[in-house]
Enzyme design. Structure first.
Site, PDB file in Angstrom:
ATOM      1  N   VAL A 161     -20.481   0.566  -5.532  1.00  0.00           N
ATOM      2  CA  VAL A 161     -20.688  -0.865  -5.280  1.00  0.00           C
ATOM      3  C   VAL A 161     -22.155  -1.129  -4.911  1.00  0.00           C
ATOM      4  CG1 VAL A 161     -20.080  -2.822  -3.801  1.00  0.00           C
ATOM      5  CG2 VAL A 161     -18.296  -1.230  -4.546  1.00  0.00           C
ATOM      6  N   VAL A 194     -25.371   3.246  -1.015  1.00  0.00           N
ATOM      7  CA  VAL A 194     -25.633   2.764  -2.375  1.00  0.00           C
ATOM      8  C   VAL A 194     -24.860   3.645  -3.362  1.00  0.00           C
ATOM      9  CG1 VAL A 194     -27.724   1.389  -2.213  1.00  0.00           C
ATOM     10  CG2 VAL A 194     -27.925   3.867  -2.084  1.00  0.00           C
ATOM     11  N   GLY A 195     -23.542   3.600  -3.217  1.00  0.00           N
ATOM     12  CA  GLY A 195     -22.630   4.296  -4.129  1.00  0.00           C
ATOM     13  C   GLY A 195     -22.281   3.374  -5.276  1.00  0.00           C
ATOM     14  N   LYS A 233       0.859  -1.188   0.000  1.00  0.00           N
ATOM     15  CA  LYS A 233       0.000   0.000   0.000  1.00  0.00           C
ATOM     16  C   LYS A 233       0.887   1.226   0.000  1.00  0.00           C
ATOM     17  CE  LYS A 233      -4.494   0.845   0.321  1.00  0.00           C
ATOM     18  NZ  LYS A 233      -5.597   0.081  -0.268  1.00  0.00           N
TER      19      LYS A 233
HETATM   20  P1  NAD Z   1     -18.666   5.074  -2.955  1.00  0.00           P
HETATM   21  O1  NAD Z   1     -17.995   6.263  -2.373  1.00  0.00           O
HETATM   22  O2  NAD Z   1     -19.017   5.068  -4.401  1.00  0.00           O
HETATM   23  O3  NAD Z   1     -20.025   4.767  -2.158  1.00  0.00           O
HETATM   24  C1  NAD Z   1     -20.160   4.907  -0.783  1.00  0.00           C
HETATM   25  C2  NAD Z   1     -21.541   5.462  -0.520  1.00  0.00           C
HETATM   26  O4  NAD Z   1     -21.749   5.491   0.897  1.00  0.00           O
HETATM   27  C3  NAD Z   1     -21.721   6.888  -1.040  1.00  0.00           C
HETATM   28  O5  NAD Z   1     -22.894   6.945  -1.851  1.00  0.00           O
HETATM   29  C4  NAD Z   1     -21.864   7.717   0.234  1.00  0.00           C
HETATM   30  O6  NAD Z   1     -22.767   8.813   0.075  1.00  0.00           O
HETATM   31  C5  NAD Z   1     -22.419   6.695   1.193  1.00  0.00           C
HETATM   32  N1  NAD Z   1     -22.208   7.013   2.602  1.00  0.00           N
HETATM   33  C6  NAD Z   1     -21.146   7.611   3.194  1.00  0.00           C
HETATM   34  N2  NAD Z   1     -21.342   7.711   4.514  1.00  0.00           N
HETATM   35  C7  NAD Z   1     -22.537   7.146   4.761  1.00  0.00           C
HETATM   36  C8  NAD Z   1     -23.280   6.922   5.951  1.00  0.00           C
HETATM   37  N3  NAD Z   1     -22.844   7.322   7.143  1.00  0.00           N
HETATM   38  N4  NAD Z   1     -24.481   6.298   5.850  1.00  0.00           N
HETATM   39  C9  NAD Z   1     -24.941   5.903   4.655  1.00  0.00           C
HETATM   40  N5  NAD Z   1     -24.272   6.095   3.502  1.00  0.00           N
HETATM   41  C10 NAD Z   1     -23.085   6.702   3.566  1.00  0.00           C
HETATM   42  O7  NAD Z   1     -17.718   3.841  -2.576  1.00  0.00           O
HETATM   43  P2  NAD Z   1     -17.776   2.380  -3.191  1.00  0.00           P
HETATM   44  O8  NAD Z   1     -16.714   2.247  -4.221  1.00  0.00           O
HETATM   45  O9  NAD Z   1     -19.180   2.010  -3.511  1.00  0.00           O
HETATM   46  O10 NAD Z   1     -17.271   1.512  -1.946  1.00  0.00           O
HETATM   47  C11 NAD Z   1     -18.130   1.244  -0.852  1.00  0.00           C
HETATM   48  C12 NAD Z   1     -17.376   0.526   0.249  1.00  0.00           C
HETATM   49  O11 NAD Z   1     -16.836  -0.690  -0.243  1.00  0.00           O
HETATM   50  C13 NAD Z   1     -16.179   1.316   0.804  1.00  0.00           C
HETATM   51  O12 NAD Z   1     -16.070   1.018   2.171  1.00  0.00           O
HETATM   52  C14 NAD Z   1     -15.009   0.741   0.063  1.00  0.00           C
HETATM   53  O13 NAD Z   1     -13.811   0.862   0.811  1.00  0.00           O
HETATM   54  C15 NAD Z   1     -15.422  -0.712  -0.042  1.00  0.00           C
HETATM   55  N6  NAD Z   1     -14.800  -1.406  -1.167  1.00  0.00           N
HETATM   56  C16 NAD Z   1     -14.958  -0.947  -2.426  1.00  0.00           C
HETATM   57  C17 NAD Z   1     -14.369  -1.607  -3.482  1.00  0.00           C
HETATM   58  C18 NAD Z   1     -14.537  -1.139  -4.912  1.00  0.00           C
HETATM   59  O14 NAD Z   1     -14.182  -1.889  -5.816  1.00  0.00           O
HETATM   60  N7  NAD Z   1     -15.091   0.031  -5.167  1.00  0.00           N
HETATM   61  C19 NAD Z   1     -13.599  -2.766  -3.241  1.00  0.00           C
HETATM   62  C20 NAD Z   1     -13.474  -3.243  -1.918  1.00  0.00           C
HETATM   63  C21 NAD Z   1     -14.082  -2.531  -0.895  1.00  0.00           C
END
Ligand code: NAD
Length: 352
Positions: free
Chosen positions: A189, A186-187, A81
């Site tokens: 992922v 619901v971002g 990392k």
């Molecule tokens: P993203 O930023 O697109 O989505 C996260 C969503 O969570 C956003 O819509 C945000 O508004 C919402 N959010 C933030 N705080 C919140 C709260 N307190 N209550 C409710 N909603 C809240 O991120 P992502 O890429 O969808 O990733 C989501 C999670 O999965 C993260 O923890 C990330 O580390 C993990 N993750 C992602 C990936 C990937 O491939 N993108 C891989 C492994 C792990």
């Protein structure tokens, strides 16, 4: 703070490199936890850490986590990392990312850089000018490949397979029709996961700090919006955290009503003991790094011979890995996250 070599998160890292580039203002730390299984792949996080000590703690913890995640996912890959101490909106410049690329190049492939929070595809293009040790972001776009350039589709599909495995194990059900699933976040992922669950006939309850994301789920999947304060205590079959870490703590675990926790968020347990608390409450917890490995699996297949079918086949293994974790946890009466750690260690410590 104690020294790096005696840091509680050090865990015999193979390499920790500190670098300051006066020209671009780069201040970075690269940590390579293990290259036993392959090059240490991990994202480069740009964050305005309050102190160097915070940056070091973060990079060591995250790098170690990558080793475990790759090993458990069956990848011939190690864990690393990088962190850059800077505000991604205010301080980050192309010159800084070029300097980061040069740093990566000096490490000769022990560390392979990728996107993370605070870095994007444009940053990786800068990095790619200086080094070939880069995962993602630099590959050509294939419109027929859902995971190309965006690991969230693969992550979501892996979580979906994980939910299927958890439902089979805990509820004895093969299909998800009528199952009640709450999703926190619901971002990128969470939206794709919601789509898979909706297609499988599940009823969705969604919560997001960003209202348009919730609205999209209401319109597309007939989801029910849920207030943040009510989410944990909602009477559902599966709770899927897909927003932030440290979801489970002394306050939230006693309020949780779902018998299954299975979501994409990293570091869901505030402390390891909260995994034990979940077990004591009869909750089946799919360990975060086991169920959310889709992103790293997606990156692993990047290259000219990549086929989405291969990625998907590997994502299905997430479900089978969880089957094993769940069975061992039940037989040994131990929390699932401990079983996952032991399984990963067996893989990356057994190598010559
Ligand atoms: P993203 O930023 O697109 O989505 C996260 C969503 O969570 C956003 O819509 C945000 O508004 C919402 N959010 C933030 N705080 C919140 C709260 N307190 N209550 C409710 N909603 C809240 O991120 P992502 O890429 O969808 O990733 C989501 C999670 O999965 C993260 O923890 C990330 O580390 C993990 N993750 C992602 C990936 C990937 O491939 N993108 C891989 C492994 C792990």
């Amino acid at each position: 703070m104690s020294g790096v070599l005696t840091h509680p998160e050090y865990d015999d890292h193979e390499l920790v490199a500190f670098h300051r580039d006066p020209g671009s203002g780069l201040r970075a730390v690269v940590a390579v936890h293990s290259t036993v299984l392959g090059r240490g792949l991990g994202g480069c996080r740009v964050h305005p850490y309050a102190s160097e000590a915070d940056a070091i703690t973060d990079v060591l913890r995250l790098s170690r986590g990558m080793t475990y995640k790759a090993a458990l996912a069956g990848l011939q890959q190690g864990g690393g990392k990088a962190v850059v101490i800077a505000d991604p909106r205010l301080d980050k410049t192309p010159a800084m990312m070029r300097a980061m690329g040069r740093l990566v190049q000096t490490l000769g492939g022990r560390y392979v850089i990728a996107e993370d929070s605070g870095t994007d595809e444009a940053d990786m293009r800068e990095v790619a000018h200086e080094t070939a040790f880069i995962g993602g972001g630099a590959a050509p776009i294939n419109p027929d490949d859902p995971g190309d350039r965006d690991t969230s589709a693969a992550t979501a599909l892996g979580v979906y397979f994980g939910i299927q495995a958890a439902v089979r194990f805990r509820l004895g059900r093969e299909d998800l029709r009528g199952l009640r699933v709450s999703i926190q976040g619901v971002g990128k992922v969470g939206q794709v996961l919601a789509q898979h669950l909706h297609d499988a006939g599940a009823r969705l309850f969604v919560c997001d700090a960003y209202a348009p994301a919730v609205d999209a789920c209401v319109q597309r999947f007939g989801a029910t919006p849920v207030d943040a304060r009510e989410l944990i205590g909602l009477d559902v079959d599966v709770f899927s955290p897909c927003a932030l870490g440290a979801v489970f703590d002394d306050d939230s675990v006693p309020r949780l009503r779902a018998p299954i926790v299975a979501g994409a968020a990293n570091n869901q347990l505030a402390e390891p003991r909260h995994g034990g608390m979940l077990m004591d409450r009869g909750v089946l917890y799919a360990p975060d790094y086991a169920i959310n490995a889709g992103g790293i699996i997606n990156l692993y297949y990047e290259g000219p011979t990549r086929r989405w079918a291969d990625v998907e086949a590997h994502l299905q293994r997430i479900g089978r890995t969880l089957d094993t974790i769940f069975m061992r946890a039940r037989d040994e009466v131990r929390p699932t996250h401990e079983i996952a750690d032991r399984m990963a260690e067996t893989v990356f410590r057994k190598q010559p």
